[in-house]
Write an enzyme that holds these catalytic residues in place. Structure first.
Site, PDB file in Angstrom:
ATOM      1  N   ASP A  64       1.114   5.162   2.009  1.00 30.00           N
ATOM      2  CA  ASP A  64       0.388   5.776   2.851  1.00 30.00           C
ATOM      3  C   ASP A  64      -0.379   7.134   2.596  1.00 30.00           C
ATOM      4  OD1 ASP A  64       1.419   4.113   4.902  1.00 30.00           O
ATOM      5  OD2 ASP A  64       3.236   5.321   5.294  1.00 30.00           O
ATOM      6  N   HIS A 122       0.874  -1.171  -0.032  1.00 28.39           N
ATOM      7  CA  HIS A 122       0.109   0.002  -0.005  1.00 28.39           C
ATOM      8  C   HIS A 122       0.915   1.223   0.098  1.00 28.39           C
ATOM      9  CE1 HIS A 122       1.045  -0.665   4.094  1.00 28.39           C
ATOM     10  NE2 HIS A 122       0.870   0.740   4.257  1.00 28.39           N
ATOM     11  N   ARG A 141       8.377  -8.872  15.311  1.00 24.81           N
ATOM     12  CA  ARG A 141       8.618  -7.547  14.807  1.00 24.81           C
ATOM     13  C   ARG A 141       7.631  -6.423  15.519  1.00 24.81           C
ATOM     14  NH1 ARG A 141       7.259  -4.031  10.367  1.00 24.81           N
ATOM     15  NH2 ARG A 141       9.006  -2.648  10.200  1.00 24.81           N
TER      16      ARG A 141
END
Length: 221
Positions: A89, A87, A155
């Site tokens: 932002d 994607h 993570r």
């Protein structure tokens, strides 16, 4: 979110002072970066971009991400390695910090992914968002990226998304326009762009609805 549950979005409710101090610090960092960008573009008002983030009604936010490690059997399926799908932002600028576990990848061209090495103690990752691409008439490009999960380690990352106020007008300043570089995007508000973001798929190119030549004004298509 891709529906597999590998990403948990966590909002901190404990030490608000620490969180607020961090948000103020990364917002100031984002503003300094935007002012340097504006100076590089040679616009008369170098605070033109940073003013969006300094607005008291700014729609900026902080998000914490948690990517648990995959089990061995899940690693056999490549698609399961994606923690958050590709994607761009939608905001102006993203300031990202993570632990020392790799996972972030960027795509400078279609189908080609480059891993970004984490440097938790020395560096932030800065992503240009869609709104900044429109504000600079494509001089700074919103980078397509995704998050991969690790086979054996968790993570974690913190992302500050610097955004305008909902009624802020996103339009390229006239100093960046010329007969050879006409306006690529029609003016729009941040609220309009958020609606486009929520009405399309994660990986869609949302700026296409706001190009000057756009035939896609109907977001329901």
């Amino acid at each position: 979110m891709n529906g597999r549950g590998y990403v948990c979005l966590i909002w901190v409710v404990g030490d608000r002072c620490a969180v607020n101090s961090y948000v103020e610090a990364v917002r100031e960092l984002a503003c300094e970066i935007l002012e340097l960008m504006a100076a590089g573009l040679r616009v008369p008002d170098t605070s033109m971009l940073s003013n969006f983030l300094r607005d008291s009604d700014s729609d900026s936010l902080l998000r914490l991400n948690h990517y648990p490690p995959l089990q061995l059997l899940q690693l056999l399926n490549t698609s399961n390695k994606i923690g958050f799908g590709e994607h761009t932002d939608p905001q102006i600028l993203t300031i990202l910090r993570s632990n020392d576990v790799p996972g972030l990848q960027i795509s400078p061209q279609d189908g080609f992914w480059v891993p970004v090495s984490p440097h938790p103690s020395t560096a932030f990752c800065v992503n240009v968002g869609d709104a900044l691409q429109a504000l600079t008439n494509g001089r700074f490009l919103s980078v397509r990226h995704r998050a991969m999960v690790n086979s054996c380690r968790t993570r974690m990352s913190m992302a500050y998304f610097g955004a305008p106020a909902p009624n802020a007008r996103i339009a390229c300043p006239p100093e960046l326009l010329s007969p050879h570089k006409p306006n690529l995007y029609r003016p729009f508000t941040w609220d309009e762009y958020k609606k486009a973001t929520y009405s399309t798929k994660l990986g869609d190119t949302r700026l296409r609805f706001f190009t000057v030549q756009s035939d896609h004004d109907d977001l329901s298509e």
